[in-house]
Design a protein around this motif. Structure first.
Motif, mmCIF file in Angstrom:
data_model
loop_
_atom_site.group_PDB
_atom_site.id
_atom_site.type_symbol
_atom_site.label_atom_id
_atom_site.label_comp_id
_atom_site.label_asym_id
_atom_site.label_seq_id
_atom_site.Cartn_x
_atom_site.Cartn_y
_atom_site.Cartn_z
ATOM 1 N N ASN A 563 205.896 45.104 95.219
ATOM 2 C CA ASN A 563 204.966 46.005 94.538
ATOM 3 C C ASN A 563 203.528 45.626 94.928
ATOM 4 N N LYS A 564 202.547 46.114 94.199
ATOM 5 C CA LYS A 564 201.124 45.928 94.529
ATOM 6 C C LYS A 564 200.553 44.612 94.030
ATOM 7 N N CYS A 565 201.368 43.747 93.406
ATOM 8 C CA CYS A 565 200.858 42.570 92.708
ATOM 9 C C CYS A 565 200.466 41.450 93.669
ATOM 10 N N ALA A 566 199.490 41.690 94.516
ATOM 11 C CA ALA A 566 198.990 40.669 95.437
ATOM 12 C C ALA A 566 197.903 39.837 94.758
ATOM 13 N N ASP A 567 197.335 38.932 95.504
ATOM 14 C CA ASP A 567 196.262 38.085 94.946
ATOM 15 C C ASP A 567 195.132 38.966 94.397
ATOM 16 N N GLY A 568 194.677 38.591 93.191
ATOM 17 C CA GLY A 568 193.556 39.291 92.592
ATOM 18 C C GLY A 568 193.921 40.574 91.869
ATOM 19 N N VAL A 569 195.186 40.993 91.880
ATOM 20 C CA VAL A 569 195.601 42.228 91.185
ATOM 21 C C VAL A 569 196.182 41.847 89.837
ATOM 22 N N ASP A 570 195.701 42.527 88.786
ATOM 23 C CA ASP A 570 196.168 42.238 87.438
ATOM 24 C C ASP A 570 197.526 42.903 87.215
ATOM 25 N N CYS A 571 198.576 42.097 86.992
ATOM 26 C CA CYS A 571 199.938 42.620 86.803
ATOM 27 C C CYS A 571 200.575 41.955 85.591
ATOM 28 N N SER A 572 201.545 42.647 85.011
ATOM 29 C CA SER A 572 202.292 42.114 83.874
ATOM 30 C C SER A 572 203.311 41.088 84.367
ATOM 31 N N GLU A 573 203.887 40.357 83.404
ATOM 32 C CA GLU A 573 204.899 39.370 83.750
ATOM 33 C C GLU A 573 206.130 40.031 84.369
ATOM 34 N N ASN A 574 206.499 41.194 83.846
ATOM 35 C CA ASN A 574 207.665 41.898 84.401
ATOM 36 C C ASN A 574 207.424 42.329 85.840
ATOM 37 N N GLN A 575 206.194 42.710 86.161
ATOM 38 C CA GLN A 575 205.879 43.105 87.534
ATOM 39 C C GLN A 575 205.940 41.901 88.475
ATOM 40 N N HIS A 576 205.435 40.762 88.011
ATOM 41 C CA HIS A 576 205.539 39.549 88.823
ATOM 42 C C HIS A 576 206.997 39.112 88.988
ATOM 43 N N GLN A 577 207.800 39.285 87.920
ATOM 44 C CA GLN A 577 209.208 38.878 87.967
ATOM 45 C C GLN A 577 209.966 39.626 89.057
ATOM 46 N N LEU A 578 209.603 40.881 89.305
ATOM 47 C CA LEU A 578 210.272 41.675 90.333
ATOM 48 C C LEU A 578 210.144 41.032 91.711
ATOM 49 N N ASN A 579 209.060 40.335 91.946
ATOM 50 C CA ASN A 579 208.846 39.708 93.258
ATOM 51 C C ASN A 579 209.534 38.351 93.382
ATOM 52 N N ARG A 580 209.831 37.723 92.263
ATOM 53 C CA ARG A 580 210.511 36.424 92.302
ATOM 54 C C ARG A 580 212.016 36.692 92.402
ATOM 55 N N ARG A 581 212.554 36.528 93.596
ATOM 56 C CA ARG A 581 213.948 36.944 93.834
ATOM 57 C C ARG A 581 214.568 36.120 94.958
ATOM 58 N N THR A 582 215.901 36.151 94.995
ATOM 59 C CA THR A 582 216.675 35.578 96.093
ATOM 60 C C THR A 582 217.554 36.683 96.663
ATOM 61 N N GLU A 583 217.577 36.795 97.988
ATOM 62 C CA GLU A 583 218.330 37.868 98.639
ATOM 63 C C GLU A 583 219.213 37.280 99.741
ATOM 64 N N MET A 584 220.212 38.084 100.125
ATOM 65 C CA MET A 584 221.037 37.742 101.289
ATOM 66 C C MET A 584 221.104 38.966 102.186
ATOM 67 N N LYS A 585 221.285 38.713 103.469
ATOM 68 C CA LYS A 585 221.536 39.808 104.406
ATOM 69 C C LYS A 585 222.354 39.278 105.576
ATOM 70 N N VAL A 586 223.182 40.154 106.110
ATOM 71 C CA VAL A 586 223.989 39.804 107.277
ATOM 72 C C VAL A 586 223.091 39.777 108.500
ATOM 73 N N ILE A 587 223.199 38.706 109.273
ATOM 74 C CA ILE A 587 222.373 38.565 110.472
ATOM 75 C C ILE A 587 222.946 39.436 111.576
ATOM 76 N N CYS A 588 222.124 40.310 112.132
ATOM 77 C CA CYS A 588 222.573 41.171 113.216
ATOM 78 C C CYS A 588 222.860 40.349 114.471
ATOM 79 N N PRO A 589 223.922 40.660 115.208
ATOM 80 C CA PRO A 589 224.206 39.928 116.455
ATOM 81 C C PRO A 589 223.022 40.024 117.425
ATOM 82 N N ASN A 590 222.638 38.885 118.032
ATOM 83 C CA ASN A 590 221.548 38.829 119.012
ATOM 84 C C ASN A 590 220.256 39.433 118.460
#
Length: 590
Positions: A563-590
Motif C-alpha cells: 500500500n502507500k504506507c512508505a516513510d513519512g506517510v501517516d498510516c493506521s496499525e492495520n495498514q502497516h500490518q498488511l505489509n508485515r507478511r511472509t510469502e512463498m512462491k515457486v521458483i521458475c526454472p532458469n
C-alpha cells in the motif's frame, strides 16, 4: 479313469438341472410375467465351444484330440416345457502315439525317417427333443436341460505311419478312418442363460453326445481297417530306451471293420436371442401393475438421504431391481412382481439397516411404501475443494484426512464438482488438506466434538487451494514474530508445515520464502530483520526433511509494500500490518 470322471461330471450336471426344473413347477412365480420373464417364446442360441472325443475302435496307438464345436439351438418354450432342435459341427484330430525314437526294424537297422499322415475327423449332427427350463424371479437367469435324438455323419480320421529309412517302407501304425452316414446319435446338454433385457442374453453350458454303432472304413488298397506293428522296448547299455519291431510277431492287422460307439463331452458359450410371442405380450399388458417405493432416512436425525444405493433381492439372493434415491430420498421400482423381498441400502460405503416385504403386502395399482434406515453412529464429512477466493471447484484432488487422535489417515478423490466424502468418528479431531500438482492447499482442522449425532449427520467443510504458478506469491498466514525477533513461534509451525507438505507432494519444484516488514525503522534494520526471519522459516522447513537446495529465503525489508504506507506517510496499525507478511512462491526454472 479320466473318461469315467467326465461321465460323472456330466451326470451330476444333468441331475442338478432336472432337480431345478421339477422344483420350479411348485413355485407360483413361474406363472407370473414381467418384462424379462416370458412364458411362451422362441429362443435362438448360436454357440462355440471345445469338444473332447472318446473313440472305441481298438486302435491302441492312436489318440483323438479335442477340437472346435460350432452349433446352434432353436427352442420353443411353453412355461417350463419346450421342444428344441440342435445342429452341431465338430472337428477333431487323430494323433499317432506309436514310438519312433530309438526304433529298429527286425534286422536291427535303425529307423530314422518316417512318413506320417493324420487326417482330421468332421462330425455333423442334427437332432430334436424336449426341453426343460427354470427361470429366476427376475427372469434374468434361465437354467435349461436340453435332450436331443438325431442323426450324424462322421468322416475322416485316416492315420498312417510308415518308416521311410529302408526300401521296405514298412507300415507301422494305421487306421482307415470313417465315412459313416445317418448314424443314430443322442445328446444331452445343460445351459445357463443370463438375459440383459427382454430379447438379448448370453449363455454357457456343457454337453454329452454319443454316436451308436459307427462303422470303420476298410482301405481299398491295403484291404485292412486298422493295423499296428508289435514292438519290444528294452534298455541299452548306456541306459537309453531301444525299441525293436517284434521279430516273433507279424503286424497286427484287422481286416473286418468294427462297429463301435463314439462319444464326446464339450463346453460352450454363446448368445441367446429371445422372441416372445404376441400372446405373451398381450397377456403382460393385461397383468396387474405393482410398485414399490423405498425411502432412505437417518435413524437419529430423521433426515432423508439422497444418493443412497438400494438393492431389492428375493429369498434366493437374486437381484430383482436396483436403484438410487433421488433428491427426496426416494426410489420407486415399477413393474415389480409381488414376492418376499429383502431391501438393502448402502450410503457412501456404509451398509444401512435392511427392510423386507411380504408377497401379500403388494396391491394392484398401488405403491407399497418401505423405509430403510442409516444407523451408523459416525458422521459423514461432505467436503468441497475450491480455488481460494472463488467458487470454482477443483476436480481430481487427492484429499487427505488425518486423524489426530489415533494416527489414522484416509484418502479420497474429488469428483467433477470438487466434492469428497469421508466417514468420521465421534469425539475426534481431524486435519484435511488437498494434493494436486502445482496447487498449494490450505489445511483445515475439524472436530466432531462440536456436533451431536442426534441432530447432525452431515458435517460440511470447504478446503481452498491456490494455483502455485512459478513466480506467483502466495501469502503464508499466521507467521508472526515477537517485536524485533525472528524466532519461529509455535503458532507459525502449522502454516510452515503446510509448505513442507506442499514440497513433499511436489518433489520437482523449488521454493522461495520471502519476509517483508513495514516502513517503520530504517531500511538497513528492516532488511536485516526480514532476512533473519526468512532464514528462520527456511531453517524450520529444512528441519522437517526438505533438501536445503530446494528452498531459498530472501528478506525484502520494506522494498515491496502493498500500500502507500512508505516513510513519512501517516498510516493506521492495520495498514502497516498488511505489509508485515511472509510469502512463498515457486521458483521458475532458469
Amino acid at each position: 479313469m479320466k473318461t469315467l470322471n467326465l461321465f460323472k461330471l456330466i451326470a451330476l450336471l444333468l441331475v442338478s438341472s432336472i432337480f431345478q426344473v421339477v422344483t420350479a413347477q411348485t413355485a407360483k412365480t413361474l406363472v407370473q410375467n414381467n418384462l424379462l420373464k416370458n412364458e411362451n417364446y422362441l429362443q435362438i442360441s448360436p454357440r462355440a465351444g471345445y469338444d473332447v472325443p472318446f473313440y472305441s475302435n481298438d486302435t491302441p496307438y492312436i489318440d483323438y484330440k479335442g477340437g472346435l464345436d460350432l452349433g446352434i439351438s432353436v427352442d420353443y418354450y411353453w412355461k417350463w416345457f419346450g421342444v428344441g432342435a440342435d445342429v452341431d459341427y465338430i472337428a477333431n484330430t487323430p494323433e499317432s502315439t506309436y514310438p519312433t525314437q530309438g526304433l529298429f526294424n527286425r534286422g536291427n537297422v535303425p529307423l530314422t525317417s518316417f512318413n506320417l499322415s493324420e487326417n482330421g475327423i468332421k462330425r455333423f449332427f442334427y437332432g430334436i427333443g424336449p426341453d426343460f427350463k427354470h427361470q429366476s424371479n427376475s427372469g434374468k437367469w434361465v437354467y435349461e436341460l436340453n435332450t436331443r435324438a438325431g442323426l450324424s455323419s462322421i468322416k475322416g480320421g485316416r492315420t498312417e505311419l510308415r518308416e521311410t529309412t529302408t526300401m521296405a517302407n514298412e507300415l507301422l501304425n494305421f487306421h482307415a478312418g470313417y465315412n459313416a452316414k445317418n448314424v443314430l446319435t443322442a445328446k444331452g446338454q445343460v445351459r445357463v442363460n443370463y438375459f440383459f433385457n427382454q430379447f438379448f442374453g448370453v449363455h454357457a453350458g456343457a454337453y454329452y453326445m454319443r454316436h451308436f454303432d459307427v462303422e470303420e472304413l476298410v482301405d481299398p488298397t491295403l484291404g485292412i481297417a486298422a493295423s499296428y506293428n508289435p514292438f519290444i522296448t528294452t534298455t541299452g547299455t548306456a541306459g537309453q530306451s531301444i525299441t525293436n519291431l517284434d521279430p516273433k510277431n507279424f503286424p497286427n492287422e484287422r481286416i473286418e471293420p468294427l462297429k463301435g460307439a463314439i462319444s464326446s463331452v464339450g463346453v460352450f458359450a454363446g448368445i441367446s436371442l429371445k422372441l416372445a410371442s404376441n400372446k405373451t405380450e398381450k397377456t403382460c399388458k393385461a397383468c396387474p401393475i405393482y410398485s414399490l417405493a423405498v425411502t432412505a432416512r437417518d435413524k437419529y436425525t430423521k433426515e432423508i438421504l439422497p444418493d443412497t444405493d438400494v438393492v431389492v433381492k428375493n429369498l434366493k439372493g437374486e437381484v430383482a431391481q436396483t436403484g438410487k434415491t433421488n433428491a427426496y430420498g426416494v426410489v420407486v421400482f415399477n413393474n415389480i412382481l409381488p414376492d418376499n423381498y429383502t431391501i438393502d441400502g448402502m450410503l457412501y460405503n456404509t451398509k444401512m439397516e435392511s427392510n423386507s416385504t411380504a408377497v401379500n403386502e403388494f396391491k394392484p395399482k398401488e405403491t407399497l411404501q418401505k423405509e430403510i434406515l442409516y444407523t451408523d453412529l459416525n458422521f459423514i464429512l461432505k467436503g468441497k475443494v475450491v480455488v481460494c477466493n472463488s467458487p470454482n471447484a477443483i476436480e481430481g484432488v487427492s484429499v487427505n484426512l488425518k486423524n489426530l487422535v489415533i494416527a489414522e489417515q484416509k484418502n479420497s478423490l474429488t469428483d467433477d464438482k470438487g466434492e469428497f466424502v469421508f466417514n468420521v468418528a465421534k469425539n475426534t479431531t481431524y486435519e484435511v488438506y488437498g494434493k494436486k500438482n502445482n496447487y498449494f492447499s490450505q489445511t483445515e482442522t475439524i472436530s466432531t466434538k462440536d456436533y451431536d449425532r442426534n441432530t447432525t449427520l452431515f458435517v460440511k467443510l470447504e478446503v481452498c487451494m491456490e494455483e502455485a504458478d512459478c513466480g506467483k506469491a502466495i501469502g503464508l498466514k499466521n507467521i508472526l514474530y515477537d517485536l524485533d525477533k525472528y524466532f519461529i513461534k509455535e503458532a507459525a509451525k502449522k502454516e510452515l508445515n503446510r509448505l513442507v507438505q506442499f514440497m513433499q507432494d511436489n518433489p520437482a519444484i523449488s521454493v522461495e520464502v520471502s519476509s517483508h516488514t513495514d516502513s517503520r525503522a530504517s531500511h538497513e534494520y528492516n532488511a536485516t530483520l526480514s532476512q533473519n526471519r526468512a532464514n528462520a522459516a527456511v531453517d524450520y522447513v529444512v528441519s522437517q526433511g526438505i533438501d536445503r537446495k530446494r528452498i531459498t529465503g530472501i528478506g525484502y525489508g520494506e522494498t515491496k509494500l502493498l500500500n502507500k504506507c512508505a516513510d513519512g506517510v501517516d498510516c493506521s496499525e492495520n495498514q502497516h500490518q498488511l505489509n508485515r507478511r511472509t510469502e512463498m512462491k515457486v521458483i521458475c526454472p532458469n
